[in-house]
Design an enzyme around this catalytic site. Structure first.
Site, PDB file in Angstrom:
ATOM      1  N   SER A   1      36.385   1.829  33.719  1.00  0.00           N
ATOM      2  CA  SER A   1      37.720   2.307  33.232  1.00  0.00           C
ATOM      3  C   SER A   1      39.200   2.626  34.303  1.00  0.00           C
ATOM      4  O   SER A   1      38.410   2.163  35.214  1.00  0.00           O
ATOM      5  CB  SER A   1      37.567   3.909  33.383  1.00  0.00           C
ATOM      6  OG  SER A   1      38.617   4.882  32.975  1.00  0.00           O
TER       7      SER A   1
ATOM      8  N   TYR B   1      35.729  10.794  39.520  1.00  0.00           N
ATOM      9  CA  TYR B   1      36.061  10.417  37.869  1.00  0.00           C
ATOM     10  C   TYR B   1      35.945   8.576  38.909  1.00  0.00           C
ATOM     11  O   TYR B   1      35.165   7.258  38.105  1.00  0.00           O
ATOM     12  CB  TYR B   1      35.892  10.339  36.753  1.00  0.00           C
ATOM     13  CG  TYR B   1      36.001   9.677  35.376  1.00  0.00           C
ATOM     14  CD1 TYR B   1      35.032   9.444  34.974  1.00  0.00           C
ATOM     15  CD2 TYR B   1      37.008   8.772  35.379  1.00  0.00           C
ATOM     16  CE1 TYR B   1      34.932   8.341  33.711  1.00  0.00           C
ATOM     17  CE2 TYR B   1      36.931   8.074  34.408  1.00  0.00           C
ATOM     18  CZ  TYR B   1      36.052   7.532  33.191  1.00  0.00           C
ATOM     19  OH  TYR B   1      35.997   6.609  32.169  1.00  0.00           O
TER      20      TYR B   1
HETATM   21  N1  NAP Z   1      37.665   7.478  25.526  1.00  0.00           N
HETATM   22  C1  NAP Z   1      38.465   6.161  26.798  1.00  0.00           C
HETATM   23  O1  NAP Z   1      39.611   6.552  26.214  1.00  0.00           O
HETATM   24  C2  NAP Z   1      37.632   6.058  27.898  1.00  0.00           C
HETATM   25  C3  NAP Z   1      38.182   5.316  28.570  1.00  0.00           C
HETATM   26  C4  NAP Z   1      37.915   4.471  29.760  1.00  0.00           C
HETATM   27  C5  NAP Z   1      36.305   4.731  30.007  1.00  0.00           C
HETATM   28  N2  NAP Z   1      36.064   5.849  28.943  1.00  0.00           N
HETATM   29  C6  NAP Z   1      34.620   5.060  28.738  1.00  0.00           C
HETATM   30  O2  NAP Z   1      33.508   4.893  27.674  1.00  0.00           O
HETATM   31  C7  NAP Z   1      32.194   4.750  28.059  1.00  0.00           C
HETATM   32  C8  NAP Z   1      31.729   5.868  26.654  1.00  0.00           C
HETATM   33  O3  NAP Z   1      32.438   6.515  26.845  1.00  0.00           O
HETATM   34  P1  NAP Z   1      33.300   7.561  25.235  1.00  0.00           P
HETATM   35  O4  NAP Z   1      34.999   7.095  25.676  1.00  0.00           O
HETATM   36  O5  NAP Z   1      33.290   6.140  24.201  1.00  0.00           O
HETATM   37  O6  NAP Z   1      33.380   8.818  25.216  1.00  0.00           O
HETATM   38  P2  NAP Z   1      31.637   9.527  24.130  1.00  0.00           P
HETATM   39  O7  NAP Z   1      32.843   9.861  22.496  1.00  0.00           O
HETATM   40  O8  NAP Z   1      32.367  10.602  24.737  1.00  0.00           O
HETATM   41  O9  NAP Z   1      30.309   8.521  24.089  1.00  0.00           O
HETATM   42  C9  NAP Z   1      29.407   9.494  24.680  1.00  0.00           C
HETATM   43  C10 NAP Z   1      28.240   8.663  24.500  1.00  0.00           C
HETATM   44  O10 NAP Z   1      27.738   8.747  26.011  1.00  0.00           O
HETATM   45  C11 NAP Z   1      26.590   9.775  25.698  1.00  0.00           C
HETATM   46  N3  NAP Z   1      26.343  10.291  26.598  1.00  0.00           N
HETATM   47  C12 NAP Z   1      26.746  10.917  27.946  1.00  0.00           C
HETATM   48  N4  NAP Z   1      26.116  10.967  29.107  1.00  0.00           N
HETATM   49  C13 NAP Z   1      25.133  10.682  28.706  1.00  0.00           C
HETATM   50  C14 NAP Z   1      23.873  10.526  29.418  1.00  0.00           C
HETATM   51  N5  NAP Z   1      23.353  11.019  30.873  1.00  0.00           N
HETATM   52  N6  NAP Z   1      22.941   9.741  29.288  1.00  0.00           N
HETATM   53  C15 NAP Z   1      22.725   9.479  27.808  1.00  0.00           C
HETATM   54  N7  NAP Z   1      23.802   9.363  27.503  1.00  0.00           N
HETATM   55  C16 NAP Z   1      25.262  10.167  27.489  1.00  0.00           C
HETATM   56  C17 NAP Z   1      26.988  10.507  24.924  1.00  0.00           C
HETATM   57  O11 NAP Z   1      26.179  11.179  23.605  1.00  0.00           O
HETATM   58  P3  NAP Z   1      25.231  12.755  24.186  1.00  0.00           P
HETATM   59  O12 NAP Z   1      26.506  13.486  24.482  1.00  0.00           O
HETATM   60  O13 NAP Z   1      24.883  13.032  22.918  1.00  0.00           O
HETATM   61  O14 NAP Z   1      24.466  12.240  25.182  1.00  0.00           O
HETATM   62  C18 NAP Z   1      27.666  10.262  23.576  1.00  0.00           C
HETATM   63  O15 NAP Z   1      26.852   9.133  22.480  1.00  0.00           O
HETATM   64  C19 NAP Z   1      32.444   7.286  29.396  1.00  0.00           C
HETATM   65  O16 NAP Z   1      31.092   5.255  30.242  1.00  0.00           O
HETATM   66  C20 NAP Z   1      33.622   6.142  29.069  1.00  0.00           C
HETATM   67  O17 NAP Z   1      33.497   7.125  31.189  1.00  0.00           O
HETATM   68  C21 NAP Z   1      36.512   5.947  27.893  1.00  0.00           C
END
Ligand code: NAP
Length: 253
Positions: free
Chosen positions: A147, A157
């Site tokens: 991130s 975080y």
């Molecule tokens: N969106 C942004 O702006 C952004 C920016 C920088 C980095 N990121 C990073 O991108 C990655 C993906 O996030 P996203 O933005 O796509 O958010 P998201 O839509 O909330 O997706 C997160 C996914 O991870 C699963 N998950 C969460 N904790 C888990 C665990 N302990 N074990 C297995 N599955 C788990 C969730 O499903 P369940 O909750 O059902 O388990 C969901 O499928 C993360 O690492 C996040 O920190 C996102």
């Protein structure tokens, strides 16, 4: 032979888009999430294999590794021909903690917040990769989602994501001699995810877009395409790196 891909945290957002990207190329794709209903429905929608697994739970991760052996239409032999072998591991599971415990002391609250962030955004990737690293043959790729928060104002975080990048560099040194690349993709603000739990204020969203050079939010496709490139034959000399995908919101110079 079939390319075998595992994407953790792929029931929504970045992980889901990444799984779909590989599935579009006829890869044999496995996805995880913590909830059976969303894992099952997403797997069905994408035409991939779903496994319920909390990446922060060592027992669940060990069971995931064991299940990979028996799943898949071709017995999951990967492109390397070994049962249970993997060509691509994408550690996408992670994100911001939800509601924290109430009625605890301020110090206990800090402990809970940091522990949750370290588990979610560092240990999940470490455990999953450790459990599966012996299945990664020469030519394989490990991709972990970091991130922009690791670079500034990230708090617990950001600290966890910074540690993820540090761990990745060490992992790359360990697996590089075996022909495995290891990289972090570090996204800026990405739309169409559940990352903010539906709570991103309009002013904050505007500010996040304003700080980019191209004046747009990131998309899940921006990250999925970067992962697809890193896993490909044209990226074999890229390893141990953090690739920033943020429209210029953070620059390395
Ligand atoms: N969106 C942004 O702006 C952004 C920016 C920088 C980095 N990121 C990073 O991108 C990655 C993906 O996030 P996203 O933005 O796509 O958010 P998201 O839509 O909330 O997706 C997160 C996914 O991870 C699963 N998950 C969460 N904790 C888990 C665990 N302990 N074990 C297995 N599955 C788990 C969730 O499903 P369940 O909750 O059902 O388990 C969901 O499928 C993360 O690492 C996040 O920190 C996102």
């Amino acid at each position: 032979m079939t390319c075998t891909v595992l994407v953790t945290g792929a029931t929504s957002g970045i992980g889901r888009a990444t799984a779909a990207r590989f599935a579009a190329e006829q890869a044999q794709v496995f996805i995880t999430g913590r909830h059976a209903d969303t894992v099952e429905s997403t797997a069905k929608e994408l035409g991939v294999h779903g496994i319920v697994c909390d990446a922060t739970d060592p027992g669940a991760v060990a069971a995931l590794a064991a299940r990979l052996d028996g799943l898949g239409s071709d017995g999951n032999s990967g492109s390397h021909g070994k049962p249970g072998s993997l060509d691509v591991l994408v550690n996408a599971a992670g994100g911001l903690p939800g509601a924290q415990p109430e009625g605890v002391s301020p110090l206990e609250a800090v402990h809970a917040e940091w522990q949750t962030n370290l588990n979610q955004n560092l240990l999940g990737a470490v455990l999953t990769t450790t459990a599966l690293r012996d299945r990664l043959a020469p030519g394989s790729a490990v991709i972990s989602i970091g991130s922009i928060g690791a670079e500034r104002r990230g708090g617990s975080y950001g600290a966890a994501k910074a540690a993820l990048a540090a761990w990745n560099a060490a992992l790359s040194a360990e697996l590089g001699p075996h022909g495995v690349t290891c990289n972090v993709i570090s996204p800026g603000y990405i739309e169409d995810t559940n990352f903010f739990h539906g709570g991103l204020a309009a002013e904050r969203r505007t500010a996040l877009i304003e700080e980019t050079h191209n004046k747009r939010p990131g998309t899940v496709a921006d990250i999925a395409e970067t992962a697809y490139f890193l896993a490909g034959a044209n990226a074999r000399h890229i390893t141990g790196q953090t690739l920033h995908v943020n429209g210029g919101a953070y620059t390395t110079r």
